[in-house]
Write an enzyme that holds these catalytic residues in place. Structure first.
Site, PDB file in Angstrom:
ATOM      1  N   HIS A 121       0.876  -1.199   0.000  1.00 46.12           N
ATOM      2  CA  HIS A 121       0.000   0.000   0.000  1.00 46.12           C
ATOM      3  C   HIS A 121       0.899   1.230   0.000  1.00 46.12           C
ATOM      4  O   HIS A 121       1.478   1.591   1.026  1.00 46.12           O
ATOM      5  CB  HIS A 121      -0.918   0.021   1.220  1.00 46.12           C
ATOM      6  N   HIS A 143     -10.520   1.413   1.757  1.00 50.60           N
ATOM      7  CA  HIS A 143     -10.275   2.402   2.807  1.00 50.60           C
ATOM      8  C   HIS A 143     -11.468   2.287   3.747  1.00 50.60           C
ATOM      9  O   HIS A 143     -12.568   2.735   3.425  1.00 50.60           O
ATOM     10  CB  HIS A 143     -10.135   3.814   2.235  1.00 50.60           C
TER      11      HIS A 143
HETATM   12  C1  NCD Z   1      -3.316   9.149   2.049  1.00 51.49           C
HETATM   13  C2  NCD Z   1      -2.890  10.181   1.013  1.00 51.49           C
HETATM   14  O1  NCD Z   1      -2.397  11.251   1.393  1.00 51.49           O
HETATM   15  O2  NCD Z   1      -3.017   9.920  -0.189  1.00 51.49           O
HETATM   16  N1  NCD Z   1      -3.306   9.768   3.344  1.00 51.49           N
HETATM   17  C3  NCD Z   1      -3.245   9.146   4.543  1.00 51.49           C
HETATM   18  O3  NCD Z   1      -3.329   9.811   5.563  1.00 51.49           O
HETATM   19  N2  NCD Z   1      -3.084   7.853   4.637  1.00 51.49           N
HETATM   20  C4  NCD Z   1      -4.644   8.592   1.673  1.00 51.49           C
HETATM   21  C5  NCD Z   1      -5.057   7.384   2.458  1.00 51.49           C
HETATM   22  O4  NCD Z   1      -4.479   6.300   2.304  1.00 51.49           O
HETATM   23  O5  NCD Z   1      -5.986   7.492   3.267  1.00 51.49           O
HETATM   24 ZN    ZN Z   2      -3.108   5.180   1.652  1.00 50.73          ZN
END
Ligand code: NCD
Ligand code: ZN
Length: 347
Positions: free
Chosen positions: A13, A136
């Site tokens: 991820h 998500h």
């Molecule tokens: C991620 C992003 O900035 O693209 N941000 C995060 O806080 N994890 C998006 C996500 O995976 O929720």
């Molecule tokens: Zn993410």
């Protein structure tokens, strides 16, 4: 244990972004990881096979000479996504999953799905093709407290989806709660979860005690200590259902250090070292390789990597910031600190 030799890991991820930021962050991941599941939440998002192919080409073009790295592409599900597009994605050798963002849940999720319970024809297609759905897992209902959004998502969305689609393969991304751990453990092997290094290392105090620390702000947000303990127990348990997904999510320093700062922590610069530190705190370095290098390929039906990497227990100073070619700066999580582990290249 002062030295570890592991199969080369993969990041299941990862946010690589585009343009100048892509050029800055990509070498950090490619230095350690053979492959990564690349998140499609660009602006505009990667919603078609053609866009995913073009993005893959931009990633490969940004890879420094001499580095090997395979981007595993994903499609961003919208309410306009067609069954034909998913069929094309399933047939494309470079597309490995489809990402479900509830609209409004996180960075660039506005084109996501408003009602995840109303996309049954798309989920049926994914189930038919065996293409994993990456989720998500947070509700966006304004009445739900941000610290409870993951737990409510499991009840309101995930459980009904998995009941209606008994063969759908699904990864609950970046899990952050004891509820998510219990949920994943209760499913069959078609359900897995990624866990970030920062959710294994930190609880919400890191973000809020002694001042508000925007670089610790990410989504799903850091939780209470007992949730961190549950994540650590599951990651180090040897259960094949949990694997490394850094969710390294770079934003410029200006976008993070702002009255309304963006969510996301940049951790790819020391992904393996941060996981090693977390596993070491509970004396389970023996389980690190399964989590970083074996469980993910098994779930995705891909071979494990042939090369091996070395980690050493040696102080690693973290820079204050990295320069980005567009003139902005990128602050890594734990900037200015010293990490206890160091990546020492290939064996
Ligand atoms: C991620 C992003 O900035 O693209 N941000 C995060 O806080 N994890 C998006 C996500 O995976 O929720
Ligand atoms: Zn993410």
């Amino acid at each position: 244990m002062n030295e570890l030799i592991l199969r080369q890991p993969d990041d299941w991820h990862l946010h690589l972004r585009d343009g100048a930021m892509l050029a800055t962050v990509l070498p950090h991941t490619a230095r350690q990881c053979a492959r990564a599941i690349v998140m499609p939440n660009l602006s505009p998002p990667v919603t078609t096979v053609a866009q995913a192919r073009a993005y893959r080409e931009r990633i490969l073009a940004a890879l420094p000479e001499g580095m090997a790295f395979e981007p595993l592409m994903t499609l961003y599900l919208t309410e306009q996504t067609t069954v034909a597009e998913l069929a094309a994605a399933a047939a494309d050798p470079h597309i490995h999953a489809v990402k479900l963002y509830p609209a409004g849940a996180t960075t660039n999720s506005d084109r996501g799905v408003r009602d995840p319970l109303a996309i049954d024809p798309l989920l049926a297609e994914l189930e038919r093709f065996g293409l994993p759905l990456l989720v998500h897992g947070e509700v966006v209902d304004p009445a739900v407290d941000i610290f409870d959004r993951e737990a409510r998502f499991i009840e309101r969305v995930l459980t009904p989806i998995l009941t209606r689609f008994p063969a759908l393969r699904l990864v609950m991304e970046h899990i952050t709660t004891a509820e998510a751990v219990a949920f994943v453990q209760a499913q069959s092997a078609r359900v897995a979860a990624t866990i970030t290094a920062h959710h294994l290392l930190f609880n919400r105090n890191a973000m809020l005690v002694g001042g508000i620390r925007p670089h610790y702000y990410c989504l799903p947000v850091l939780k209470r200590e007992h949730h961190r303990q549950a994540l650590l127990a599951s990651a180090t348990s040897g259960a094949g259902r949990f694997f490394m997904g850094t969710d390294s999510a770079p934003h410029s320093q200006a976008a993070k250090e702002s009255a309304c700062g963006c969510a996301g922590a940049f951790t790819a610069y020391a992904a393996l070292e941060l996981y090693a530190e977390a596993f070491d705190t509970v004396g389970r370095l023996d389980q690190l390789e399964a989590f970083t290098s074996l469980n993910g390929p098994a779930f995705y039906g891909l071979p494990v990597n042939a090369r091996r990497v070395r980690l050493q227990r040696a102080p690693q100073p973290v820079p204050a910031a990295y320069a980005v070619a567009d003139g902005s700066t990128l602050v890594p999580l734990r900037a200015g600190e010293t990490l206890p582990w160091q990546f020492a290249g290939f064996v």
